[in-house]
Design a protein around this motif. Structure first.
Motif, PDB file in Angstrom:
ATOM      1  N   SER A  53       0.849  -1.187   0.000  1.00  0.00           N
ATOM      2  CA  SER A  53       0.000   0.000   0.000  1.00  0.00           C
ATOM      3  C   SER A  53       0.888   1.242   0.000  1.00  0.00           C
ATOM      4  N   LEU A  54       0.625   2.173  -0.919  1.00  0.00           N
ATOM      5  CA  LEU A  54       1.350   3.445  -0.974  1.00  0.00           C
ATOM      6  C   LEU A  54       0.345   4.563  -0.732  1.00  0.00           C
ATOM      7  N   GLN A  55       0.620   5.398   0.251  1.00  0.00           N
ATOM      8  CA  GLN A  55      -0.269   6.515   0.547  1.00  0.00           C
ATOM      9  C   GLN A  55       0.516   7.821   0.469  1.00  0.00           C
ATOM     10  N   ALA A  56      -0.124   8.840  -0.073  1.00  0.00           N
ATOM     11  CA  ALA A  56       0.521  10.147  -0.186  1.00  0.00           C
ATOM     12  C   ALA A  56      -0.437  11.224   0.295  1.00  0.00           C
ATOM     13  N   ASP A  57       0.104  12.191   1.015  1.00  0.00           N
ATOM     14  CA  ASP A  57      -0.661  13.349   1.478  1.00  0.00           C
ATOM     15  C   ASP A  57       0.175  14.572   1.132  1.00  0.00           C
ATOM     16  N   SER A  58      -0.178  15.229   0.021  1.00  0.00           N
ATOM     17  CA  SER A  58       0.646  16.367  -0.414  1.00  0.00           C
ATOM     18  C   SER A  58       0.456  17.580   0.497  1.00  0.00           C
ATOM     19  N   LEU A 116       4.783  -6.930   9.564  1.00  0.00           N
ATOM     20  CA  LEU A 116       4.195  -5.810   8.828  1.00  0.00           C
ATOM     21  C   LEU A 116       5.192  -4.655   8.872  1.00  0.00           C
ATOM     22  N   VAL A 117       5.684  -4.246   7.708  1.00  0.00           N
ATOM     23  CA  VAL A 117       6.742  -3.226   7.612  1.00  0.00           C
ATOM     24  C   VAL A 117       6.152  -1.954   7.022  1.00  0.00           C
ATOM     25  N   THR A 118       6.407  -0.826   7.676  1.00  0.00           N
ATOM     26  CA  THR A 118       5.919   0.472   7.204  1.00  0.00           C
ATOM     27  C   THR A 118       7.086   1.449   7.099  1.00  0.00           C
ATOM     28  N   LEU A 119       7.115   2.205   6.014  1.00  0.00           N
ATOM     29  CA  LEU A 119       8.059   3.318   5.873  1.00  0.00           C
ATOM     30  C   LEU A 119       7.247   4.596   5.719  1.00  0.00           C
ATOM     31  N   THR A 120       7.493   5.580   6.576  1.00  0.00           N
ATOM     32  CA  THR A 120       6.852   6.890   6.463  1.00  0.00           C
ATOM     33  C   THR A 120       7.936   7.928   6.195  1.00  0.00           C
ATOM     34  N   ALA A 121       7.750   8.706   5.142  1.00  0.00           N
ATOM     35  CA  ALA A 121       8.714   9.768   4.792  1.00  0.00           C
ATOM     36  C   ALA A 121       8.048  11.116   5.038  1.00  0.00           C
ATOM     37  N   ASP A 122       8.583  11.865   5.992  1.00  0.00           N
ATOM     38  CA  ASP A 122       8.088  13.205   6.344  1.00  0.00           C
ATOM     39  C   ASP A 122       9.036  14.213   5.696  1.00  0.00           C
ATOM     40  N   PHE A 123       8.658  14.706   4.513  1.00  0.00           N
ATOM     41  CA  PHE A 123       9.542  15.604   3.759  1.00  0.00           C
ATOM     42  C   PHE A 123       9.723  16.938   4.467  1.00  0.00           C
ATOM     43  N   ARG A 124       8.675  17.389   5.140  1.00  0.00           N
ATOM     44  CA  ARG A 124       8.733  18.700   5.794  1.00  0.00           C
ATOM     45  C   ARG A 124       9.793  18.725   6.890  1.00  0.00           C
ATOM     46  N   GLU A 135      15.643  10.583  -2.206  1.00  0.00           N
ATOM     47  CA  GLU A 135      15.578   9.161  -1.828  1.00  0.00           C
ATOM     48  C   GLU A 135      14.300   8.523  -2.360  1.00  0.00           C
ATOM     49  N   ILE A 136      13.260   9.321  -2.445  1.00  0.00           N
ATOM     50  CA  ILE A 136      11.937   8.828  -2.824  1.00  0.00           C
ATOM     51  C   ILE A 136      11.246   9.985  -3.543  1.00  0.00           C
ATOM     52  N   ILE A 137      10.294   9.687  -4.426  1.00  0.00           N
ATOM     53  CA  ILE A 137       9.688  10.777  -5.195  1.00  0.00           C
ATOM     54  C   ILE A 137       8.840  11.671  -4.279  1.00  0.00           C
ATOM     55  N   PRO A 138       8.650  12.949  -4.645  1.00  0.00           N
ATOM     56  CA  PRO A 138       7.901  13.877  -3.779  1.00  0.00           C
ATOM     57  C   PRO A 138       6.459  13.429  -3.553  1.00  0.00           C
ATOM     58  N   SER A 139       5.883  13.897  -2.439  1.00  0.00           N
ATOM     59  CA  SER A 139       4.512  13.500  -2.074  1.00  0.00           C
ATOM     60  C   SER A 139       3.508  13.917  -3.152  1.00  0.00           C
ATOM     61  N   GLU A 140       3.737  15.076  -3.745  1.00  0.00           N
ATOM     62  CA  GLU A 140       2.831  15.588  -4.780  1.00  0.00           C
ATOM     63  C   GLU A 140       2.803  14.633  -5.990  1.00  0.00           C
ATOM     64  N   SER A 141       3.984  14.113  -6.368  1.00  0.00           N
ATOM     65  CA  SER A 141       4.053  13.170  -7.492  1.00  0.00           C
ATOM     66  C   SER A 141       3.473  11.810  -7.096  1.00  0.00           C
ATOM     67  N   MET A 142       3.748  11.380  -5.857  1.00  0.00           N
ATOM     68  CA  MET A 142       3.223  10.093  -5.390  1.00  0.00           C
ATOM     69  C   MET A 142       1.688  10.109  -5.404  1.00  0.00           C
ATOM     70  N   ALA A 143       1.096  11.250  -5.041  1.00  0.00           N
ATOM     71  CA  ALA A 143      -0.369  11.354  -4.990  1.00  0.00           C
ATOM     72  C   ALA A 143      -0.992  11.244  -6.384  1.00  0.00           C
ATOM     73  N   LYS A 144      -0.200  11.475  -7.435  1.00  0.00           N
ATOM     74  CA  LYS A 144      -0.728  11.434  -8.805  1.00  0.00           C
ATOM     75  C   LYS A 144      -0.500  10.089  -9.495  1.00  0.00           C
ATOM     76  N   LEU A 145       0.140   9.154  -8.818  1.00  0.00           N
ATOM     77  CA  LEU A 145       0.431   7.875  -9.474  1.00  0.00           C
ATOM     78  C   LEU A 145      -0.841   7.087  -9.759  1.00  0.00           C
ATOM     79  N   ARG A 146      -0.902   6.524 -10.960  1.00  0.00           N
ATOM     80  CA  ARG A 146      -1.998   5.647 -11.350  1.00  0.00           C
ATOM     81  C   ARG A 146      -1.393   4.390 -11.969  1.00  0.00           C
ATOM     82  N   GLN A 147      -2.164   3.296 -11.967  1.00  0.00           N
ATOM     83  CA  GLN A 147      -1.686   2.063 -12.601  1.00  0.00           C
ATOM     84  C   GLN A 147      -2.470   1.775 -13.863  1.00  0.00           C
ATOM     85  N   LYS A 148      -1.757   1.356 -14.903  1.00  0.00           N
ATOM     86  CA  LYS A 148      -2.433   0.898 -16.122  1.00  0.00           C
ATOM     87  C   LYS A 148      -3.040  -0.482 -15.894  1.00  0.00           C
TER      88      LYS A 148
END
Length: 267
Positions: free
Chosen positions: A41-46, A62-70, A104-117
């Motif tokens: 599961s990938l979650q983004a909050d821009s 259960l492994v979770t990674l949270t990236a707080d860019f701010r 290290e990881i793409i920005p939250s704004e870009s992550m929030a726009k990801l879609r799958q074909k």
């Protein structure tokens, strides 16, 4: 310009998301090293400028990674299934907090726009980044940690007695003005020559140096750009996809008794 066909890739939606800040969740099927398939599961909050990834490892953790860019903070959490027959509770929670570096990881704004074909596609990372060994020699006080990152309170609630960081990251945060009273330096092997690695320690109630390994099997680590020409022949570039990475981490830290580190035994 239209997006080129990227059948086995997550691509970035071109349509802007509604509102100034967006929350989004994406579920991706990922192949683990042993061949099993798990859902990540990938979650983004821009708005909060953070992203989180969660997956169940092959051993059931259960492994979770949270990236707080701010706040430039990364939080790893592991919920490890306990060994009830050996006196452990149902699960054991660990939190490791480190500095988040740029790119290290793409920005939250870009992550929030990801879609799958194709949501049924089972994905494997395009790039394997090297295993990182981290000496977590400082404990973090849960009740004071919100100043470091507001996400620690939610993510590490079950691990309030087991939140660890590194002295070099603490120095960076202190320079940013974070309150140093939330940190406590832990005993090290150099301070206590009798301190053994837990896997070599014969007694379950003796303090020792524990190791815990986890892997983020698939995450969007870079943006891809494509080029196009307009009617006048001018070249421009636009975001057209992502590059995916896999990265493993091994954390080394002090525990007051081997009972808290039963997975780290000689095999």
């Amino acid at each position: 310009p239209r997006l080129p066909a990227l059948p086995a890739l997550l691509w970035l939606a071109l349509a802007p998301l509604p509102g100034p800040a967006a929350r989004a969740e994406l579920r991706v099927r990922v192949r683990l090293p042993g061949g099993q398939v798990t859902e990540e599961s990938l979650q983004a909050d821009s708005g909060a400028d953070c992203v989180s990834l969660e997956l169940r490892a092959a051993d059931g953790a259960l492994v979770t990674l949270t990236a707080d860019f701010r706040q430039e903070v990364k939080i790893f959490r592991a919920l490890i299934l306990g060994e009830l027959e050996r006196g452990q509770s149902q699960f054991q929670a660990l939190c490791f907090v480190t500095r988040l570096h740029r790119n290290e990881i793409i920005p939250s704004e870009s992550m929030a726009k990801l879609r799958q074909k194709n949501p049924r596609t089972v994905r494997q990372a395009e790039e394997v980044r090297g295993l990182e060994h981290l000496s977590m020699d400082v404990a973090v006080n849960f009740s004071k940690a919100a100043q470091l990152s507001s996400h620690i309170h939610n993510v590490c609630a079950e691990a309030r007695e087991a939140i660890y960081t590194r002295e070099e990251d603490v120095k960076f945060w202190l320079e940013k003005g974070v309150d140093g009273s939330m940190f406590e330096v832990l005993p090290r092997g150099s301070d206590l020559p009798q301190l053994q690695r837990c896997r070599l320690c014969p007694e379950r109630w003796r303090p020792c140096l524990c190791s815990y390994s986890l892997s983020i099997e698939w995450y969007p680590c870079m943006l891809k750009y494509c080029k196009s020409r307009d009617a006048a022949g001018r070249l421009s570039s636009y975001k057209c996809g992502i590059r995916s990475c896999q990265k493993g981490y091994t954390f080394h830290y002090y525990v007051p008794q081997k009972q808290l580190c039963l997975w780290d035994e000689e095999t």
